[in-house]
Structures are given as structure tokens and as C-alpha cells.
Design a protein around this motif. Sequence first.
Motif, PDB file in Angstrom:
ATOM      1  N   CYS A   1       3.542 -39.067 -49.906  1.00 33.24           N
ATOM      2  CA  CYS A   1       2.159 -38.546 -50.308  1.00 33.24           C
ATOM      3  C   CYS A   1       1.584 -37.374 -49.173  1.00 33.24           C
ATOM      4  O   CYS A   1       0.304 -37.219 -49.393  1.00 33.24           O
ATOM      5  CB  CYS A   1       1.306 -39.730 -50.146  1.00 33.24           C
ATOM      6  SG  CYS A   1       1.828 -40.825 -51.500  1.00 33.24           S
TER       7      CYS A   1
ATOM      8  N   SER B   1       2.706 -44.351 -49.185  1.00 28.63           N
ATOM      9  CA  SER B   1       2.155 -45.181 -50.185  1.00 28.63           C
ATOM     10  C   SER B   1       3.321 -46.027 -50.674  1.00 28.63           C
ATOM     11  O   SER B   1       4.379 -45.792 -50.941  1.00 28.63           O
ATOM     12  CB  SER B   1       1.817 -44.475 -51.316  1.00 28.63           C
ATOM     13  OG  SER B   1       1.787 -45.370 -52.480  1.00 28.63           O
TER      14      SER B   1
ATOM     15  N   GLU C   1      -3.866 -35.333 -59.059  1.00 27.76           N
ATOM     16  CA  GLU C   1      -4.804 -35.789 -58.072  1.00 27.76           C
ATOM     17  C   GLU C   1      -6.164 -35.694 -58.211  1.00 27.76           C
ATOM     18  O   GLU C   1      -6.999 -36.081 -57.736  1.00 27.76           O
ATOM     19  CB  GLU C   1      -4.076 -35.557 -56.709  1.00 27.76           C
ATOM     20  CG  GLU C   1      -2.495 -36.046 -56.359  1.00 27.76           C
ATOM     21  CD  GLU C   1      -2.302 -35.638 -55.115  1.00 27.76           C
ATOM     22  OE1 GLU C   1      -3.019 -36.107 -54.066  1.00 27.76           O
ATOM     23  OE2 GLU C   1      -1.186 -35.121 -54.762  1.00 27.76           O
TER      24      GLU C   1
ATOM     25  N   PRO D   1       3.135 -42.041 -57.550  1.00 32.50           N
ATOM     26  CA  PRO D   1       3.019 -41.264 -56.299  1.00 32.50           C
ATOM     27  C   PRO D   1       4.286 -40.416 -56.056  1.00 32.50           C
ATOM     28  O   PRO D   1       4.385 -39.637 -55.135  1.00 32.50           O
ATOM     29  CB  PRO D   1       2.732 -42.302 -55.124  1.00 32.50           C
ATOM     30  CG  PRO D   1       3.157 -43.475 -55.929  1.00 32.50           C
ATOM     31  CD  PRO D   1       2.858 -43.404 -57.195  1.00 32.50           C
TER      32      PRO D   1
END
Length: 729
Positions: free
Chosen positions: A567, A591, A618, A627
Motif C-alpha cells: 500500500c 494492509s 482510492e 489493496p
Amino acid sequence: MTAQDGREHQGLADRRARSFSESFKCLFKPSRSRGASPSNVTRLPYRSSSSSPKRNSEPPRRSTISAQLDPKAPSVWQHTYTLRRCSPGMPKLFKHAGSEASNSPTRRRSRSNKKEEAKNESPGSFGSTSNDFRGTQGLRSRSSSNSSCDGSNGTTTSSESHWAMDSLLDHSDNDVIPYRGSNKDVLNARDKVPDDFIDSYEEDALHRATSYPISLPPKQLYHEGLYTIRSHTDGESLKSLPRFAGADLTCIIEQDGFKVYEDGSHEHNVKVMEIVTKLEKSESLPVHRQGSLSKPKLGIALSGLFKHHKDECDIENALSLLPNENGSETNHKKQATDQSCDKNGKGDSNSIPPTQNKKDYLKIVNPDASLGDDELKLINSLSSKIHTSLQHYLHEKNLKPAACAREEAPTFQESYGHPVGTVGAGAYGEVKVCARSRTDSDIPPFQTYHDDKFIYYAVKELKPKTNNDLERFCTKITSEFIIGHSLSHYHKNGQKPAPNILSVFDILESSSSFIEVMEFCPAGDLYGMLVDKSKSKGRLHPLEADCFMKQLLHGVKFMHDHGIAHCDLKPENILFYPHGLLKICDFGTSSVFQTAWERRVHTQKGTIGSEPYMAPEEFVNGEYYDPRLIDCWSCGVVYVSMVLGHHLWKVASREKDISFDTFCKEMTRTKEFKVFEELKHVNSELAATRKIALYCIFQWEPKKRISIDKLLGMQWMKHTNCCLIYESS
Ligand SMILES: Nc1ncnc2c1ncn2[C@@H]1O[C@H](COP(=O)(O)OP(=O)(O)OP(=O)(O)O)[C@@H](O)[C@H]1O
């Protein structure tokens, strides 16, 4: 334990794992409002070390933004990933990227012939922004090809062989000018190395080299024991190849230390940090005075007069917070083995295995996940220790190391030496390099950089800033450490840790901060490399960039296979060894999309990462996304930055960035993007397959985007020669 108790326990553990996972989403840096203008990008501090002084010309390092997990955990079923064992590439025998390669008696030096290539500066080229690593590259107009990509299943609807047949395959392509002289001419022309990033070359040799079916590691690494002698899928072993039999190989490309040999292998020579080169020349470590790294440099005579200040990092006396090895043993491994029958399709994953103890109320359904029982225990233990210390810190403005650390634990200095320089600055403190002399008890393989005399460690200082930041701070450092540690110590079923993940060794507590000890990468980060290239008006060679991309993707794939998405993939978080081994670092905003007890992948929403590298979904208000797919997008942006030397856009939002809007319009109208169509490569097949891959990555609808796994399976990556040999290559 009654069934009711079991359910409660299960619920409690699930909540704990989830809350850990959720809580670190919004840590580290405050979330940025969605409407933030790209021009408002927060600037990170520049490098502050004496060895890497602040560079005024450096573009800003990118700040990290965090996201939110989906509380309802919508079901995005996990793709079936099988963990493939990567090559045993720990840097146990790495040496300073010295002259070994160029001094090798079996090597002839490259003498590239210079051919002037006309440079057409493209007016209004993409990325001509203040965030460029360098100015825009001259772009040519050229014939384009039609493509369509169905990213939803990760396959291209136009076959790659079809692409290979298009005009890009034409060796008379204007973008690359073939060298038609002899090898001798190549050698004689050494001093006239073209300054453009794609060299002139001997066409046949280059074609052979770049079409070589097997990825070859640098020869010296092989001899130093980094690579094992292994048979390849086609039955050919390294020993049977000319370069490993000591054959005299001609270097056909040389650019800024990056060399490509006629057998297709290549060598990187990434610049080593000055701190390390200086130390390697000295006989002993400099005498260390506590806190000396934090003091202002006012000259030799005065420096000794400064007294140790409370705020200075007292790392030498720091003590480890980790439980001893016996204490950390749990049933995760055992359960993983017990449950392996599920993976093989034998046995019911919903029934309790016969060997499972009644106390084992948490059922491991995903034994590959990084976050399992061991980590949960560690999280609990670390959190409570850190909390205790922070409570003390609240009142005394000082941490209290000895109170909660193990008495028998060796001090920082005993284990990791003392600081010899600063290599970076993070959100919560500096990153220092520590070194200690090697002793007889240090037995290879080492998991960090070393030379004949010293072993080096990177040490990240994590210091609470304000009182109300403490809760967030506690979660941040726990999650950063746990994720890094679990990924880099993955020994399940005898597996070695992934070669492209930075090892995280320890977390300690000093009187004023917490300290994370990591593997040290002596060649710094990709960001520094790109800035250096831009200063010398150069760029990464496409073959070098391809090799880095392959390593990056393998590292990310390993994370995804273990339930973690990074991420925040960006050049600042990609580190190197001198010979080109790439390491992904900074798991502070990573994540956990799947724990060992879950089959489902958790989605999340909100912005996370650094703006130019963030995926379009996002920025969509309230949209939950996978993710893993934002990691894939970021890898694409990193790659394009490597080969272009600048970003394509500041932010992937049509409303906020005209460059991104143009990209979307072009793609909608023509199914092509000029920049990708015109991207140069030395090999036309690689250029064509790379282009397809880029289209598959840069799908703004996440459901159409390719996964990392499938990207690695595409022709571009399959035919990319990489310094590491991966089983799946
Ligand atoms: N193990 C290492 N070896 C060499 N250099 C390192 C290492 N770890 C970090 N660095 C350097 O320090 C910089 C900052 O480190 P890092 O990104 O981990 O800090 P951070 O606090 O997480 O930063 P950010 O604010 O970007 O999240 C990196 O960009 C890199 O240049």
C-alpha cells in the motif's frame, strides 16, 4: 470449553486481529482530504545525513497517506495463490560493488559505439511537472498498434505473438539504431558512450542477449555462493552455461556501470553510500561517543564540549522487547501442518482436525498468511510493553527500558554495534546505519550487508511526538514491526525468507525512543538512484529497469501470497544492494487483507500511500477496493518512473490532474496511450510485450486490472533476464 465459549473466543480473536489490521490503516500520517489538490502534496524531509546531504535539486520525497478497512468485509474471494519458493537469495556474501566485475579476467570491457540518435522533443509531453525526476524525454511519433486487454482475467485478447508481429518488432525501428560494426569496433568506441539511455548496440549480439531464455545472476555472485547450482526447468544448469564455465564474454552494453553481456546476463553496479565506502577503507570503526550523530557539527575542538542531551537517541543501551525464542513458540506451525490436508483437497476445512487441542479455538484456514497465532501473541506482548512504556513516557517524558525488557537480553551495542551515520529520515525519526566488528562467532550466511571487517544494520528510530499521538504511535510501530518481521522470517515448511523483502530483526526500547533494527541496504533507495540519474541527464537502462521490476513484482507477490498488501510502493521504499538485489521496505502502512483464520480478502477504502503512486479507485469517495490491485498500479507507476525519469501524472484523478484525464481520454478514444506506444526498449519483442503489460496494469477500473501474479506470468516478465532466479521464471 463449551461451544459457546469457543464461539466467543473465536469472535474475540477475530476482532483483535481485525482491529489490529484496521487500526494501522489510519496511522502514521493523517488522512488527506479527498479534495486535496495535487499541488498540495506534502513534502517529506530531504535526506539529512552528512553522507547524504540535503540536495536542493531533489524532488520531494512523497508522504504517505492512509486508508480505512472495510468494516463489513465485503467478500472478495482470494485468488488461489500457491506460494512458490523463491531462490535462496539472501545476501550472505554480498560485497561492496567494487571493481570485481570490471576487473574480471574473463571479461572484456564494453566499447560501445556511439551513434547519434536524433532527439525529438515532444511538445507538451507528459510529466513535465515540478515532480519530475528529470525533464521530459524526447518523444517520437511512430506507428501504433491496436490492442485490447481484458484485465479481468489478466489475459490479453490480442495474443502477444500477434503483437510481436507488429511494426514494433521491426529492427529498423527508428527508436533504436542498430550498431552494425564488429566487436572490435565496439571495443574501440568505448570512450564514445552515447549519452542517450538506449545505447547503440551490435544488433545480433543484443538480440541474442535479450532473448536468452534463462535468467542469469551476475557471475561473481554465483561464485560467492549467493546462488546455488540448480537445474532449470529445461534441464540446463548454470554450470553448463559459457559464463559460468569461465568463458570470455563480451560486454555489449555498458551504461553507468550497468553491463549486459552477450549471453544475456547483466551486472548492476549501484553506487554504494559514502558512509560504507569510507568504512570499508578504514581498519576499525570510528570511536563512538553517545549521541554524537545528533549533535550539530561545530568543529572538532568544540564538539567534545557538548553534553549528552535527553532527546538524543540513546540506542547503545536499548534493550530488545522481543520474547525469547522459547516463549514465542506457538501452535501456528503445527496447525499449518495439520491443516495442509485441506489445501490438498483432503479433509473438511470446517471440521476440527483430530490433532487440534481444545484450546485451539482459532482455526487456521489459510496457513500461508503472515498474520497467525505467533504474530497475534507477539502483537499482544509488544503492545502491552509499549503501552506500559508510553504511559511512563506520558508522566516522565522518558521511556523506561529496563522495566519491561528481558533481563538477559543483550544490549543494542552488543548485538548491533553503534551508529556510524544517518541514511534517511522517516516520519517518526531518523534511519541510521550501525556497524559492529565481525567476530569468530559470526557464522555466515548473514542476513544483512557485511564486508570483511564489519556487519551493518539499519536502525530506524521511532519516537513519540506528542502525548495525544501515543495510541496511534503504539499501533504504528507494532504493526510495522510485526508485518516486517513476519514477512522476513518466514520459515514455514523450511522456506527461506523472500529475497526481495527487507529483513526486520528486532525492536528495542531506549530511554527516549523505540528502535527497529533491519537489514541494511548499502546502495540506498530507488529514489536516490533516479535523482542521481536525472542529474547526469541519464536514465535507467530499460533492461536494468525490467530486472528491477521483476524483482519488485516477486517481492510484492510474496507479500500478497501471505495476506499483506504493501500500500505504499514508491521509489523511496525500494532499496538496493550494490549488485542490484532489490528489497522492499517500510511496512508502516501495509494492509493485512487476510489473516491465517480467514478465507476472505478484506477490502478497504480511502487514500493510502503517496499521491503519484496511488490508484484511481482510492480517490473515489466511499469506494471499497482490493489493496492488492493498488499495489499493482503502484508498481506500474514505479516502472514508468524508472524508464521515463518522471511521473506520468501527479495524481490519478481525472478531476484533479489534466495529465491523467488525457490518459483516460486517449485510452477511451483510441485504446492507446501515446507515451506507452512510444516507450523505447532495446529489444522490440520486449517493447511489444511490455506495452501490453502496461496497458493491463494501467486499467483505471480495478476489476479490469491485472494481478501481480498474472503480470509475472506475462511474456514481458517471463522473458526479462533477472539477477535472481525465481522458481516461477
Ligand atoms: N534498511 C535500510 N537500508 C538503507 N537505507 C534505508 C533502510 N531503511 C530506510 N532507509 C532509508 O531511509 C529512508 C526512510 O525510511 P522509511 O521509509 O522506512 O521511513 P519512514 O518513517 O517509514 O518514512 P515514510 O515517512 O516515507 O513512511 C528510506 O527512503 C531509505 O532511503
